[in-house]
Structures are given as structure tokens and as C-alpha cells.
Design a protein around this motif. Structure first.
Motif, mmCIF file in Angstrom:
data_model
loop_
_atom_site.group_PDB
_atom_site.id
_atom_site.type_symbol
_atom_site.label_atom_id
_atom_site.label_comp_id
_atom_site.label_asym_id
_atom_site.label_seq_id
_atom_site.Cartn_x
_atom_site.Cartn_y
_atom_site.Cartn_z
ATOM 1 N N ARG A 685 0.833 -1.205 0.000
ATOM 2 C CA ARG A 685 0.000 0.000 0.000
ATOM 3 C C ARG A 685 0.867 1.255 0.000
ATOM 4 O O ARG A 685 1.939 1.280 0.603
ATOM 5 N N TYR A 723 -13.299 2.087 -4.181
ATOM 6 C CA TYR A 723 -13.637 0.667 -4.298
ATOM 7 C C TYR A 723 -14.528 0.274 -3.118
ATOM 8 O O TYR A 723 -14.212 0.562 -1.967
ATOM 9 N N ILE A 726 -13.588 -3.861 -1.257
ATOM 10 C CA ILE A 726 -12.716 -4.606 -2.166
ATOM 11 C C ILE A 726 -12.025 -5.781 -1.478
ATOM 12 O O ILE A 726 -11.866 -6.853 -2.075
ATOM 13 N N GLU A 727 -11.654 -5.619 -0.206
ATOM 14 C CA GLU A 727 -10.954 -6.721 0.446
ATOM 15 C C GLU A 727 -11.881 -7.911 0.689
ATOM 16 O O GLU A 727 -11.463 -9.071 0.576
ATOM 17 N N ARG A 729 -14.409 -8.655 -1.253
ATOM 18 C CA ARG A 729 -14.594 -9.231 -2.584
ATOM 19 C C ARG A 729 -13.399 -10.114 -2.953
ATOM 20 O O ARG A 729 -13.574 -11.211 -3.499
ATOM 21 N N LEU A 730 -12.207 -9.627 -2.659
ATOM 22 C CA LEU A 730 -11.019 -10.422 -2.957
ATOM 23 C C LEU A 730 -10.973 -11.681 -2.097
ATOM 24 O O LEU A 730 -10.548 -12.749 -2.561
ATOM 25 N N THR A 830 0.681 -12.050 -3.430
ATOM 26 C CA THR A 830 -0.581 -11.538 -3.948
ATOM 27 C C THR A 830 -0.900 -12.207 -5.281
ATOM 28 O O THR A 830 -0.086 -12.945 -5.846
ATOM 29 N N GLN A 862 -4.861 -7.739 1.299
ATOM 30 C CA GLN A 862 -4.602 -6.301 1.293
ATOM 31 C C GLN A 862 -3.588 -5.945 0.206
ATOM 32 O O GLN A 862 -3.701 -4.912 -0.455
ATOM 33 N N THR A 864 -3.096 -7.569 -2.678
ATOM 34 C CA THR A 864 -3.766 -7.627 -3.983
ATOM 35 C C THR A 864 -4.623 -6.392 -4.206
ATOM 36 O O THR A 864 -4.656 -5.829 -5.309
ATOM 37 N N SER A 865 -5.299 -5.944 -3.151
ATOM 38 C CA SER A 865 -6.085 -4.707 -3.244
ATOM 39 C C SER A 865 -5.189 -3.529 -3.611
ATOM 40 O O SER A 865 -5.534 -2.706 -4.473
ATOM 41 N N ASP A 896 -8.483 2.806 -0.443
ATOM 42 C CA ASP A 896 -9.166 2.243 -1.613
ATOM 43 C C ASP A 896 -9.808 3.328 -2.473
ATOM 44 O O ASP A 896 -10.667 3.048 -3.301
ATOM 45 N N LEU A 932 -15.759 -5.837 -9.251
ATOM 46 C CA LEU A 932 -15.239 -4.793 -8.369
ATOM 47 C C LEU A 932 -16.221 -3.624 -8.405
ATOM 48 O O LEU A 932 -16.438 -3.016 -9.453
#
Length: 946
Positions: A685, A723, A726-727, A729-730, A830, A862, A864-865, A896, A932
Motif C-alpha cells: 500500500r 472501491y 474490495i478486500e 470481494r477479494l 498476492t 490487502q 492484492t487490493s 481504496d 469490483l
């Protein structure tokens, strides 16, 4: 339909070096280096695609240099004498690049004794004489002499710079040189060319050369007028070096009457036969290109450095050290070997060395850390071990009467360094180069292409710890870890405290040792770290996510964001009043005044005087009063603890935002320019500092009030694109949880769905509990941690965790498999290949081990996000420009969320573009099982955009 013929002549030699520096070292299945071949192939492919979409050519040929010797060496023995031989790993790629050209069924033209530029000039002349238009695909300044030339048949010449996607015609040449194309040779003859060792007239730079040709018309007229000019160094040099200038004119003039190796008609462009191209791509393991060729039905994949083996295969492969290339035996760092460059002639020599080396490490020295306000004290360059220099530009005392040392003027240095730092043919390497990009951008220099040793290190070793050194990615730590060298520190050079001096006041000998060492160390680190990317699996994340992001983030920092000083001041006053009221209330309840910000005094009050339970003393002998202790007490109904928490929050917000933001307003731009770190968070991040804009409370009224102070310029609005969950969803995708995937696909309230699964009913209470559980479990929370958040017993919390895993078994399987993988390999990964190392995952210390386990569970999600939003950021501006929206500026990235400033009239057109880029950011590398979701709002302020 227009039947006029249009010939495209591709400067293949320029393509080769651009490809070599823009891609990491790769090898084919036989172990032959093919990084430049792969880059060249993709560039040629892209050119073909772009030309096919546009008004494409009817004929096309690639022109290459046949060797290093040409007729110019017979005229002037020292022509190109300063150029070293090509890099060792590039030599075996030259014949393969010719094979690549022929695999596209394109003519590959070269002729011994002539340079590619001469062949291009000769073919251009022949084609325009027949009435053909000619486009030269290059950005070479020498070839600009041909722009605008028209033949007797009516055909004319222009150029295409594919890097900038810009057509170059007569106006563009005049803008660059100040003279029309037919006079460019005269300018080049006067100024010379350090790269090709064309002598020119000593001391005459681009501006002077242009002025002479503008005033006198051409080279011969300028030389003839020299005796009548005002007595000066320039007059002396024009007279003394007239023959040298005439020789230079011969050297820079392109030969337009070469014997043509192939007839123009043989350049006819037809469809590319797939068989030879497919065979070439397959031979060298270019599987991704092979898939593009046959629509995704290529031959079976092979594990090469272009197509790394899957994890299971890789685990069984030989030890990574076996594939490592031996490092050269570099000499020890010798600070006395560095050069201090104080004249323009010396600077010209170093620029020539850097051009010849094709790779140069660059570092800037400035008056302060704020890149938007700092004065440039000097620039250092390195082209090899101990082969480094420092160019002082702003040294001397701050007092106007102080004596200043001899140094190159800032304007002269910028004019000489700009072509080098902007050249596509030379890779610029920096350590935290984003800072240097911003400093140099303020002087009109757009540095490109770039590599960053700090980011390379992060992509390789995020989270690793070295005993006695640490795990950071700063130069001092990297030099110790990889080179066994202790660098000079800024404090050693400039001092500390009241005796500290600005870098511009450091004596030049010491400044040179410090600054040039930075460039030397950076060069060495790059030579050691960059090759590791390919055999340690870091190439994909570095090349596709992090490196392209560097200039994007730098641009965001330069844009900055406007804040309303009056609103901030008013809010700060409100906070001060509220803080005072809280202090008074706390003192009344305690029965005495004390320093609330003192942990010792607060601990004594809470646990000794008030007798609160649960007080624990540390090694220092004082009670702990951290956030968790106060939250526990507040949860038990202890009023003073609750009030202290409120006091702390308001005090922090006032000092961190309402006061600090006012001080951070740049007096020149009137905006706040935060600094983003690409290595500040282990998971990838971005983090924000000076000021930190990422910790403003999101869901509180106070946080909204602060965001209301971030405003748009008149006529503009701020647009926030966020987003949504998003986490989660992932997690649904990565843990393969069908019920969660279905809920997201159907657009359901995911927390309500979890509440129904967990508690059998949905109301405000159960949804709130489900929301807490959803996020907490992805962070590997313990039964006691969840109990604290939900206000239940640890047994009740454990029962909820058990029920959650029972309803969503994929989550439990994901957690188990992730921890097993990290314990085995030492790192998490990731979806895009970013590695985060966890050296304490098997620690005997329970707190260390459990902390690592919690972080390891969350890192792939996190991370991948973070990768996804970074990919969106890289693609965003090009997409907006392509949509005709160049005035939409990306200003901030906060977790995000992306924040833009744009004309109010562009909101309707920009919103769908922003939504599409963010929604498709994972593609084509990763196809997610869940959509997403992106929420977009806009308004006069950041707060209003939510």
C-alpha cells in the motif's frame, strides 16, 4: 481511395537500446539473453498495431547499423571514439533481433560502411522522388534534418516519435532547434555532439549555436562574419576553430546517395504470415506473445524466465542460488576517485560518458527534503564503480557577500543535462528517484526512462530482516546489506543541531565525496539487485505495477491539493475550545490538574488515585496507558478514560491536520503537496507523509469536517472514486466462497448476507456484528480480540468464529493454506506476484509468532487490493487523455479511494472512464470471480464528494 504510397522507415538501432534498458535481463530456454529481443519484438508489434489503426503505411522497412565503422571514421578518426563496446549480454542478441524483424516478414536493411541514418536518408530521397510520402519512425535529432523535405515527385518527409506518440513536422523541429530542418545541420556543426564525438566549436552550446544561425543564416556565413564580431571568447573560438566546425558539418550531414540494398517496391507491406513469427516466438519462449498471435491457443507453456514456473513446479526446481549470475569483482568504494565537475567542458565530457554507457545513476542534492520547495544544490552521476562525479550548482554561503566557488551555472547545467536525462536511449537509475523526478521537473526536465533501486529492493525483500542491519530499503541499509559498505551520512557532512549547515555550504571536496558516493552506491546496487528480479520472481510486480507507478505518483505530488485556510483555522479554533472543555471536565472528575499528555501522570491518576482495575506496569515502572488500555476501561464505563480518549483524538487531529495543513500550504502554488512512499507499507500500500492524508477518520463527523477543508479551484470540483468492500470481494475470490461470490454478483448487502448466515436474522445489531466479524477474521483476529470488539466473552467470540468458519469453510481453508505456505516458503504472495516476507512466522516468542500469523493472513488480500488500485492509477491518465479529458487530474490516493480535480463540465464524461479503469484494473493479468464495485461522488470539497 487514395492510392498514394506511404513508406515508413523504422530506426531499428534506437529500438534496440530502448528495449534493452526498458526490460529486465531475461533468457530463453537455451539460456541465451533475450531481454532486448523480447522488448524489441513487443515494440515492433505495437508499432504494427498502432499503424494498422491509423492511416497506415503501404510500405515499411527496418533500418539497422551494420557495424561501428563508417565512412565518417575515414574522415575523422576519433568519430564515436568515446563509445564503449555494447553491453556483454546485448551482443548475442543483435542477430536474434534481425531474426525477429524477418519473423515479421519485414525487410531488415543494413549496409557495411554506412550508418542507419544514411540509409534512411537515401531511401527517403528515393521514395519522395517517386511521389511517395515518407515517415521516419525515430526521435533522433540528426534525422530531423530530413523533416519537410519534398521530392520532385511530390512526396514529403515527416517523423513519428512512438515514445511520445507525436508526429514531428517542420513546426516541431523549429520549436526544438529554433531553426527550420534544413538549418539543423548548421546548428549541430557548431554545438558538436559529445555522444558521437563530433567536435563542434568549444564552448558553443545549443542556445548560442541557434542564435548564430538565426542571425547569420548558415554556418559559412557565421564563420565569415566572425572577424567583424565584438571581441569575445566566442569570436576567438569561431575564428580559431572554423575548420573544426566545417569538419563537424561534414560529419553531421546525412549521406543521401547510398546504394540501395533493396528496391523500394520490395518494402510492400502485406499481412504477417503467422508461421515464421509463431516459430520464432516459440523458439525463444515468448509464450504471452504466442498467445496473442493465435488468439490464446498457442503451444504448451514452458517454464522460462519469461514464463516462470507455477509455485508447485518452482518449489521442486534447483536452489535459486544456482541460477544466479556471478557478480563482477568491483573495486572497493574510493571516495577520492570521484570528480568534481566545475566547468561546462567537464560537464560535456560526463554527459558524453553517460550517453555512451547507456545507463547512468543519478542523484540530486538539495536545500531541504520538500521536493516542491527545495533549491537544487547539485547533481551527481555514476556510470560505473568509482566512476562518478558531482556537479555543484548552488554552493556558497547564504550571505549575499559570501564567496561562491567556481561552478557550472544552473541554466547551463540544465541545458546540457536535459537531453541526457530525457533520452530514451539511456536508463536513469535512482534511489527513491521519485524525489529527483520532482526536483528536476521544476527545472523543466522530464526524466525517463527510469529504474529505482529502492523499489527493486522492496519488490524482492519486503518484510525481510537482516540481523544488525534491519529490513529497510534506504540507501544506507542497502549498502551495508548488499555491498558491505558504510556510507557517509548527511549528519557527518552537514552536522546536527544549531551547528548544522545547509548542503550548499558544504566545501566542494566533502560534498563531492558524499554526493558522488550516493550515485556510485546506487549504480552498484542496481547492478546487483536488478538481475535478481528475474530469478526470484519479482519482475512481474516491479515492471507491471511498481515501476510504471513512480512517475504517476510524482505527478500527483506536484499537482497537490487545495485546502481552505480559513476553514482550517476556524476548525482548529473549535477543536481548541473542545479540548479545553474536555480538560476542565477531566480535572473536575479527577479532583486535580495534571498533564493529560503525560503517560506517567495519567497512569498514576487512573490506577493509583482513581483505583481503576487492570493497571499494568512495564519495565520503566510506569503504567501502560495506550489506546487498548483506555478502550478497555471506557468499555467498562470508566468516564475519565472515555474523556481522555476524546481528548487524545481531538488533540491529534488538531496538531496533525487543522494546524499542520495550514503550515504545509506551499506559498508558490497555494496547495498542499503530500509525499507518497511506495515502500512505506509492507503489503505494498502507498503511505502518505508530510502531511499524512491517509489517517483522517473516515466515518466520523470530525473526519468529514476536515475533508470539507479540501476544496477545488474555482470552476472545478473534486471527484472521489472508492472501491466498495474490495478486500471482502477479494477474500470471496481467493478463498473461493460460493455464497459470498453469489452475493457480490447479485449486488447484495454482504454484511446482511453474513448476518443471515451467522444469526438467522438481519437487524441493525446482527448486521453490525456481522460487519465486524467479516473484517476482523480477515485480519486473523483472536477470540480475545473479537470479544473486545463485540463486547462479549471470549467463549462467545470463539463460538462466533467457529460458526463463521462452519458457514464459510472456504475462509478457514484459505487461512490454513496461507499459513502453511508462509511457514514453508517464508513469504506470502498476492495474485499479481508481490511477495511479503515473514521471518518471525515460526518464532518461539508467542507474541511475535501470532502477530506474524495475523499479518500473513491479511497480506495477500490487502496486497492484492493495493496492486489493483496501483494498476488503475497507472492506466488512468492515458485513458482520460484518450477520452478527450486532459484536464482531469488525479490528486490523491487514500486506501481504496482515488480523488480527482476536474472542470465541473467534465464530470459526466469522466465518471464512466474512471469507473471502467478501476473496475477492469486486474485484467488481463487476473480475472476475478467477483465484480469490483466502485462508488463515485463529486462536489466542491472532498467531504461533499462522499
Amino acid at each position: 481511395m487514395d492510392s498514394k504510397q506511404h513508406l515508413y522507415l523504422v530506426d531499428g538501432s534506437a529500438y534496440i537500446f530502448r528495449a534493452y534498458h526498458r526490460l529486465p535481463p531475461l533468457t530463453n530456454p537455451e539460456g541465451t539473453p533475450v531481454g532486448a529481443v523480447y522488448g524489441y519484438t513487443t515494440m515492433l508489434w505495437k508499432l504494427a498495431e498502432d499503424l494498422n489503426k491509423a492511416d497506415g503505411p503501404t510500405h515499411l522497412a527496418v533500418i539497422l547499423d551494420a557495424g561501428s565503422h563508417s565512412f565518417r571514421n575515414d574522415i575523422y578518426e576519433d568519430y564515436k571514439a568515446n563509445r564503449p563496446p555494447p553491453p556483454e549480454d546485448l551482443v548475442p542478441q543483435f542477430p536474434l533481433i534481425r531474426d525477429a524483424t524477418r519473423a515479421f516478414s519485414l525487410p531488415c536493411i543494413e549496409e557495411v560502411g554506412f550508418e542507419a541514418d544514411d540509409l534512411i536518408a537515401s531511401y527517403a530521397r528515393a521514395a519522395t522522388a517517386q511521389g511517395w510520402d515518407v515517415t521516419i519512425v525515430s526521435s533522433d535529432k540528426d534525422l530531423m534534418q530530413l523533416v519537410g523535405k519534398c521530392g520532385i515527385g511530390g512526396g514529403c518527409v515527416d517523423m513519428l516519435d512512438t515514445m511520445k506518440n507525436q508526429r514531428i513536422d517542420i513546426p516541431e523541429v523549429v520549436e526544438k532547434f529554433g531553426v527550420p530542418p534544413e538549418k539543423v545541420g548548421d546548428v549541430l556543426a557548431l554545438m558538436g555532439d559529445a555522444v558521437d564525438n563530433v567536435p563542434g566549436v568549444y564552448g558553443v552550446g545549443p542556445k548560442t549555436a541557434t542564435k548564430l544561425i538565426q542571425d547569420y543564416g548558415d554556418l559559412e556565413s557565421a564563420l565569415a562574419a566572425a572577424p567583424q564580431m565584438k571581441k569575445s571568447k566566442l569570436q576567438e573560438r569561431l575564428i580559431e576553430q572554423a575548420e573544426q566546425a566545417r569538419l563537424s558539418k561534414v560529419l553531421v550531414t546525412l549521406k543521401e546517395d547510398c546504394t540501395l540494398p533493396m528496391a523500394l517496391e520490395d518494402f510492400k507491406l502485406d499481412a504477417v504470415p503467422p508461421e515464421p513469427l509463431g516459430a520464432f516466438l516459440s523458439t525463444h519462449g515468448f509464450t504471452s506473445l504466442l498467445k496473442r498471435l493465435d488468439g490464446g491457443h498457442g503451444s504448451p507453456e514452458r517454464a522460462t524466465q519469461l514464463n516462470p514456473a507455477k509455485a508447485a513446479t518452482a518449489a521442486a526446481s534447483p536452489a535459486e542460488g544456482a541460477a544466479r549470475q556471478p557478480l563482477p569483482e568491483w573495486p572497493a568504494i574510493d571516495r577520492d576517485a570521484y570528480k568534481c565537475v566545475t566547468t561546462e567542458a567537464e560537464l560535456d565530457e560526463w554527459v558524453a560518458k553517460a550517453f555512451a554507457a547507456r545507463l547512468v545513476a543519478v542523484d540530486t542534492e538539495t536545500s531541504m527534503l520538500d521536493s516542491m520547495r527545495a533549491d537544487l544544490a547539485g547533481i551527481s552521476l555514476a556510470v560505473g564503480p568509482n566512476d562518478a562525479c558531482y556537479i555543484p550548482l548552488g554552493h556558497g554561503g547564504s550571505d549575499m557577500f559570501a564567496e561562491k566557488p567556481v561552478q557550472v551555472s544552473l541554466s547551463a547545467a540544465v541545458s546540457r543535462l536535459k537531453p541526457l536525462l530525457e533520452s530514451d536511449a539511456v536508463l536513469k537509475v535512482g534511489q527513491n528517484i521519485k524525489y529527483d523526478l520532482n526536483v528536476l521537473a521544476r527545472h523543466g526536465i522530464a526524466v525517463s526512462p527510469i529504474d529505482d533501486t529502492m523499489i527493486v529492493s522492496f519488490c524482492l525483500d519486503a518484510g525481510r530482516q537482516i540481523e544488525g542491519i534491519g529490513g529497510g530499503h534506504g540507501m544506507d541499509e542497502l549498502a551495508q546489506r548488499h555491498l558491505g559498505h558504510t556510507t557517509l551520512t548527511f549528519k557527518e557532512i552537514c552536522g546536527t543541531g544549531k551547528k548544522a549547515i545547509p548542503f550548499g555550504e558544504v566545501p566542494l571536496d566533502r560534498a563531492t565525496q558524499y554526493a558522488a558516493e550516493d550515485a556510485d552506491v546506487t549504480w552498484r546496487l542496481h547492478s546487483q539487485l536488478k538481475p535478481r528480479l528475474s530469478y526470484k520472481g519479482g519482475t512481474r510486480i516491479y515492471e507491471r505495477v511498481d515501476r510504471p507507478l513512480i512517475p504517476v505518483v510524482a505527478q500527483m505530488e506536484r499537482y497537490g491539493v487545495k485546502v481552505d485556510r480559513e476553514k482550517l483555522s476556524g476548525l482548529s479554533s473549535q477543536f481548541a475550545e473542545a479540548i479545553g472543555a474536555l480538560e476542565k471536565e477531566i480535572f473536575e472528575k479527577v479532583g486535580q490538574e495534571f498533564t493529560i499528555g503525560s503517560p506517567k501522570q495519567l497512569g498514576d491518576i487512573l490506577f493509583d488515585k482513581l483505583g481503576y482495575k487492570g493497571g499494568k506496569k512495564g519495565k520503566s515502572g510506569q503504567y501502560s496507558t495506550d489506546q487498548s488500555v483506555l478502550e478497555k476501561l471506557a468499555g467498562e464505563g470508566e468516564v475519565v478514560a472515555t474523556k481522555v480518549l476524546e481528548w487524545r483524538q481531538l488533540s491529534k487531529l488538531r496538531s496533525t491536520y487543522t494546524e499542520a495543513l495550514q503550515a504545509a500550504i506551499n506559498p508558490e502554488t497555494g496547495r498542499v503537496h503530500t509525499s507518497y512512499s511506495l515502500v512505506g507499507a509492507q503489503t505494498g500500500r502507498l503511505s502518505s507523509t508530510d502531511p499524512n492524508l491517509q489517517n483522517i477518520p473516515i466515518r466520523t463527523e470530525i473526519g468529514r469536517q476536515i475533508r470539507d477543508c479540501f476544496v477545488a479551484e474555482p470552476g472545478n470540483v473534486l471527484l472521489a472514486a472508492d472501491y466498495s468492500q474490495i478486500e471482502l470481494r477479494l477474500a470471496a475470490h481467493m478463498a473461493d466462497v460460493p455464497s459470498l461470490k453469489e452475493a457480490f454478483a447479485a449486488g447484495e448487502d454482504i454484511h446482511a448476507r453474513t448476518a443471515m448466515e451467522m444469526f438467522g436474522t438481519v437487524d441493525r445489531d446482527t448486521r453490525g456484528r456481522a460487519k465486524t466479524i467479516n473484517f476482523a477474521i480477515l485480519y486473523g483476529i483472536s477470540r480475545w480480540g473479537l470479544a473486545g470488539r463485540l463486547g462479549t466473552s471470549s467463549d462467545e467470540a470463539q463460538a462466533m468464529i467457529d460458526r463463521y468458519f462452519e458457514r464459510f469453510p472456504g475462509i478457514q481453508r484459505y487461512i490454513h493454506e496461507t499459513l502453511e505456505s508462509v511457514r514453508t516458503k517464508g513469504y506470502s504472495e498476492t495474485l499479481f506476484g508481490r511477495k511479503t516476507w515473514f521471518p518471525r512466522i515460526s518464532s518461539k516468542n508467542q507474541a511475535e509468532r501470532q502477530g506474524s500469523e495475523r499479518a500473513a493472513i491479511n497480506a495477500p488480500i490487502q496486497g492484492t487490493s493495493a496492486d489493483i488500485i496501483k494498476r488503475a492509477m497507472v492506466r488512468m491518465t492515458p485513458a482520460l487523455v484518450e477520452a478527450g479529458l486532459p484536464n482531469v487530474r488525479m490528486l490523491l490516493q487514500v486506501h481504496d479511494e482515488l480523488v480527482f480535480e476536474l472542470p465541473e463540465g467534465d464530470v459526466a464524461a469522466a465518471s464512466p472512464v474512471i469507473r471502467r479503469i478501476m473496475a477492469e484494473a486486474a485484467l488481463p493479468a487476473v480475472t476475478l470471480d467477483v465484480p469490483l464495485g466502485i462508488e463515485i461522488g463529486h462536489g466542491a470539497s472532498w467531504g461533499a464528494a462522499h
